[in-house]
Design an enzyme around this catalytic site. Sequence first.
Site, mmCIF file in Angstrom:
data_model
loop_
_atom_site.group_PDB
_atom_site.id
_atom_site.type_symbol
_atom_site.label_atom_id
_atom_site.label_comp_id
_atom_site.label_asym_id
_atom_site.label_seq_id
_atom_site.Cartn_x
_atom_site.Cartn_y
_atom_site.Cartn_z
ATOM 1 N N GLY A 1 -0.214 -2.720 10.137
ATOM 2 C CA GLY A 1 -0.439 -1.248 9.890
ATOM 3 C C GLY A 1 -0.194 -0.682 11.565
ATOM 4 N N ASP B 1 -19.532 1.076 13.678
ATOM 5 C CA ASP B 1 -20.851 1.626 13.007
ATOM 6 C C ASP B 1 -21.852 1.356 14.199
ATOM 7 O OD1 ASP B 1 -19.802 2.143 10.319
ATOM 8 O OD2 ASP B 1 -19.413 0.031 10.609
ATOM 9 N N HIS C 1 -19.719 -2.637 5.523
ATOM 10 C CA HIS C 1 -19.075 -1.557 6.343
ATOM 11 C C HIS C 1 -18.824 -0.383 4.932
ATOM 12 C CE1 HIS C 1 -16.736 1.346 8.635
ATOM 13 N NE2 HIS C 1 -15.771 1.346 7.423
HETATM 14 P P1 NAX Z 1 -3.265 4.645 8.285
HETATM 15 O O1 NAX Z 1 -2.751 5.280 6.989
HETATM 16 O O2 NAX Z 1 -2.703 5.913 9.094
HETATM 17 O O3 NAX Z 1 -2.331 3.419 8.622
HETATM 18 C C1 NAX Z 1 -2.139 2.329 7.739
HETATM 19 C C2 NAX Z 1 -0.804 1.719 8.231
HETATM 20 O O4 NAX Z 1 -0.978 0.535 7.543
HETATM 21 C C3 NAX Z 1 0.594 2.393 7.661
HETATM 22 O O5 NAX Z 1 1.263 2.816 8.791
HETATM 23 C C4 NAX Z 1 0.877 1.666 6.570
HETATM 24 O O6 NAX Z 1 2.257 1.770 6.377
HETATM 25 C C5 NAX Z 1 0.441 0.290 7.211
HETATM 26 N N1 NAX Z 1 0.361 -0.992 5.987
HETATM 27 C C6 NAX Z 1 -0.066 -0.484 4.636
HETATM 28 N N2 NAX Z 1 -0.065 -1.797 4.028
HETATM 29 C C7 NAX Z 1 0.556 -2.463 4.668
HETATM 30 C C8 NAX Z 1 0.878 -3.797 4.641
HETATM 31 N N3 NAX Z 1 0.610 -4.743 3.801
HETATM 32 N N4 NAX Z 1 1.256 -4.708 5.664
HETATM 33 C C9 NAX Z 1 1.393 -3.963 6.978
HETATM 34 N N5 NAX Z 1 0.922 -2.780 7.100
HETATM 35 C C10 NAX Z 1 0.551 -2.249 6.156
HETATM 36 O O7 NAX Z 1 -4.686 4.374 8.355
HETATM 37 P P2 NAX Z 1 -5.554 4.139 9.412
HETATM 38 O O8 NAX Z 1 -6.206 5.384 9.895
HETATM 39 O O9 NAX Z 1 -4.993 3.626 10.535
HETATM 40 O O10 NAX Z 1 -6.722 3.043 8.800
HETATM 41 C C11 NAX Z 1 -6.337 1.912 8.486
HETATM 42 C C12 NAX Z 1 -7.477 1.200 7.626
HETATM 43 O O11 NAX Z 1 -8.763 1.251 8.644
HETATM 44 C C13 NAX Z 1 -7.831 1.993 6.461
HETATM 45 O O12 NAX Z 1 -7.976 1.091 5.464
HETATM 46 C C14 NAX Z 1 -9.112 2.690 6.886
HETATM 47 O O13 NAX Z 1 -10.202 2.766 5.831
HETATM 48 C C15 NAX Z 1 -9.707 1.646 7.824
HETATM 49 N N6 NAX Z 1 -10.752 1.566 8.845
HETATM 50 C C16 NAX Z 1 -11.760 0.642 8.765
HETATM 51 C C17 NAX Z 1 -12.926 0.896 9.733
HETATM 52 C C18 NAX Z 1 -13.845 0.059 10.069
HETATM 53 O O14 NAX Z 1 -14.893 0.158 10.597
HETATM 54 N N7 NAX Z 1 -13.555 -1.335 9.390
HETATM 55 C C19 NAX Z 1 -13.133 2.539 10.387
HETATM 56 C C20 NAX Z 1 -11.874 3.201 10.534
HETATM 57 C C21 NAX Z 1 -10.937 2.896 9.108
HETATM 58 O O15 NAX Z 1 -11.438 3.869 8.324
#
Ligand code: NAX
Length: 329
Positions: free
Chosen positions: A11, A159, A187
Amino acid sequence: MKNPIKITITGAAGHIGYALAFRVASGQMFGPDQPIILRLLEIPQALSSLYGVGMELEDCALPLLHDTVLTDDPAIGFRETDYAILIGAKPRSKGMQRNDLILENAKIFAMQGRSINEHASKNVRVLVVGNPANTNALIASANATDLHPRQFTSMTRLDHNRALGQLANKTNRLVADITRMIIWGNHSMTQYPDIGKCLINGTPAYDLVTRDWVIDHMIPRIQRRGAEIIEARGLSSAASAADAVVDHVRNWALGTQEGDWVSMGVASDGSYGISEGVVFSFPVTCKDGEYEIVQGLGLDNLDQSRLKTSEKELLEERAIVKDLLPKGR
Ligand code: NAX
């Protein structure tokens, strides 16, 4: 000169990936004398954007960045990688139910677990960020059948850092003055930010703040901080999430400070009565690339009921994805 470390970011064209790649490549994760090879993995639809990230990395002329691989092929993205940071996940679309989102993402993380098993270094360390992060880490680990569950963790460091920020602000102290923060559990909204063991320059945090403030303000604010940021920015947390990734991996690889610990989602070994196997956030110390769950912390009835609430949610998530978990995991 040290041998380069290979780091995969999935991603990488997304918001967090974009904030993270430059920090890793500039040495903030592994230090100023550790060369890096970045392997950036995306889906085909995001490749053009990923090429833009690659161009910008090139334009930074970062001395530690020895190579950058841009790909939509997991076999290439995970090849011989030392650290896999799994951020890419499906966002919730309109009308999608929570269970459907969990299942959609489960398929991605099952496939990535198998690919990591096949292609990554046998000593790979995996951090799952994409939500639902704890259960996605469980799925990836369960599908990486030749690797040990201890090689898979999920992120609650954001967090943890949010809680440090809140407490420092409230007590008018520096974040660096505070030790022994804990995030227990998932989380999600059921996480339990626990300041019961925190010391602020050696003074128990509860000598400096009231329980009412913690229960009525601090805990709910951390549980809902993601939503608060979306409301303010119109976008979800990205820079702070990338910062937390750097902290998580750096501590795991290089160790935690003497006398302190950090929060990480790790496979439960039954500590604190949490069901074995679920990926649950515990306080951990790290040394030489290994973590240990901090043992023997006293928990009162309220603490225990909060841990149980989060465990229950994780068991429900595990039940939803059970068909993607190989037998016995
Ligand atoms: P974005 O939607 O900006 O970016 C996600 C990226 O992942 C996109 O570019 C998409 O093309 C890519 N992607 C999707 N499926 C994929 C795959 N199978 N292989 C490779 N790439 C793939 O999201 P973003 O704001 O960067 O957040 C990413 C993830 O982090 C989300 O699931 C979000 O909920 C999670 N988070 C987790 C946090 C934590 O503390 N654990 C906090 C931050 C965030 O909310």
